[in-house]
Design an enzyme around this catalytic site. Structure first.
Site, PDB file in Angstrom:
ATOM      1  N   CYS A  81       0.838  -1.199   0.000  1.00  0.00           N
ATOM      2  CA  CYS A  81       0.000   0.000   0.000  1.00  0.00           C
ATOM      3  C   CYS A  81       0.881   1.260   0.000  1.00  0.00           C
ATOM      4  O   CYS A  81       1.594   1.508  -0.955  1.00  0.00           O
ATOM      5  CB  CYS A  81      -0.998  -0.031   1.148  1.00  0.00           C
ATOM      6  SG  CYS A  81      -2.362   1.139   0.949  1.00  0.00           S
ATOM      7  N   HIS A 189      -3.617  -4.811   0.063  1.00  0.00           N
ATOM      8  CA  HIS A 189      -3.111  -5.367   1.317  1.00  0.00           C
ATOM      9  C   HIS A 189      -3.179  -6.893   1.266  1.00  0.00           C
ATOM     10  O   HIS A 189      -4.228  -7.472   1.572  1.00  0.00           O
ATOM     11  CB  HIS A 189      -3.951  -4.866   2.497  1.00  0.00           C
ATOM     12  CG  HIS A 189      -3.716  -3.439   2.855  1.00  0.00           C
ATOM     13  ND1 HIS A 189      -2.729  -3.042   3.734  1.00  0.00           N
ATOM     14  CD2 HIS A 189      -4.325  -2.315   2.428  1.00  0.00           C
ATOM     15  CE1 HIS A 189      -2.759  -1.732   3.848  1.00  0.00           C
ATOM     16  NE2 HIS A 189      -3.712  -1.262   3.060  1.00  0.00           N
ATOM     17  N   GLU A 191      -1.988  -8.984   3.326  1.00  0.00           N
ATOM     18  CA  GLU A 191      -2.179  -9.501   4.681  1.00  0.00           C
ATOM     19  C   GLU A 191      -3.645  -9.436   5.118  1.00  0.00           C
ATOM     20  O   GLU A 191      -4.005 -10.015   6.142  1.00  0.00           O
ATOM     21  CB  GLU A 191      -1.290  -8.739   5.668  1.00  0.00           C
ATOM     22  CG  GLU A 191      -1.761  -7.353   6.050  1.00  0.00           C
ATOM     23  CD  GLU A 191      -1.467  -6.260   5.044  1.00  0.00           C
ATOM     24  OE1 GLU A 191      -1.626  -5.082   5.394  1.00  0.00           O
ATOM     25  OE2 GLU A 191      -1.087  -6.586   3.905  1.00  0.00           O
TER      26      GLU A 191
END
Length: 211
Positions: A81, A189, A191
């Site tokens: 990001c 993202h 994650e």
């Protein structure tokens, strides 16, 4: 060199990416110590927030030079990001700021979007890879997996060869992954992107095993 350093520069949520890496068995350290970063096998540069605040956080900790030297070494880097955007030469969010200039290009507003398209771009969206997936962070992910995005600005590399993947939003195509050698920057993202995101992070961890 066995550790992956997650760089703490005072901006962004480090918990999610740390949890994901540990779940995958990676040996990680969260640090703003240049000596630890220098001896790492790979770097992850996360981040949430504005370009100017991000680069200021790196400068105040004296990390700009060591990250650039690390990039020159050929070892893997993953920007996430804002962290991906900071890899670029310049950012134009709330002003004009110099970036790390590791991947030549700039961070700008979205192009012309369809009427009613909301900014920031928040939510799940698909990815289309340019070229071969073999030996990259995208290996074995299959066609057009979805990832979670939260952003108002987009990356625009100077050279199209650094555009590894694109995404469509509001009728406009933007660069969603940059790549230069073993250096990657994901606008989304991973994650926070479920199994596809974990697979991408796992692929990145595998890249570090030879360093």
């Amino acid at each position: 060199m066995s550790k992956i350093s997650i760089i703490d520069y005072g901006i962004g949520n480090l918990y999610s990416i740390t949890k994901a890496c540990k779940k995958l068995g990676a040996e990680i350290v969260i640090t703003d110590d240049a000596s630890i970063i220098k001896d790492s096998s790979a770097l992850i540069l996360p981040g949430v927030g504005s370009f100017g605040a991000g680069i200021d956080g790196l400068k105040r900790r004296g990390l700009v030079g060591i990250i650039k030297k690390f990039a020159d070494s050929g070892r893997p880097i993953l920007g996430i990001c804002l962290g991906a955007q900071l890899l670029m030469s310049k950012g134009f969010e709330f002003g004009e700021f110099d970036g790390l200039d590791i991947v030549p290009g700039k961070v700008i507003k979205f192009g012309k979007l369809s009427p009613g398209t909301k900014i920031p771009h928040i939510g799940w969206n698909g990815i289309v890879v340019n070229g071969s997936e073999r030996g990259t962070i995208f290996g074995s992910l299959g066609k057009n997996p979805y990832f979670y995005f939260v952003h108002s600005y987009v990356m625009k590399p100077d050279d199209s060869k650094n555009i590894f993947a694109v995404t469509n939003y509001g009728g406009s195509s933007f660069c969603s992954i940059i790549k230069q050698g073993n250096i990657y920057g994901c606008q989304f993202h991973p994650e926070k992107s479920g199994p596809a995101g974990l697979k991408l992070i796992s692929n990145f961890i595998k890249l570090t095993q030879t360093y």
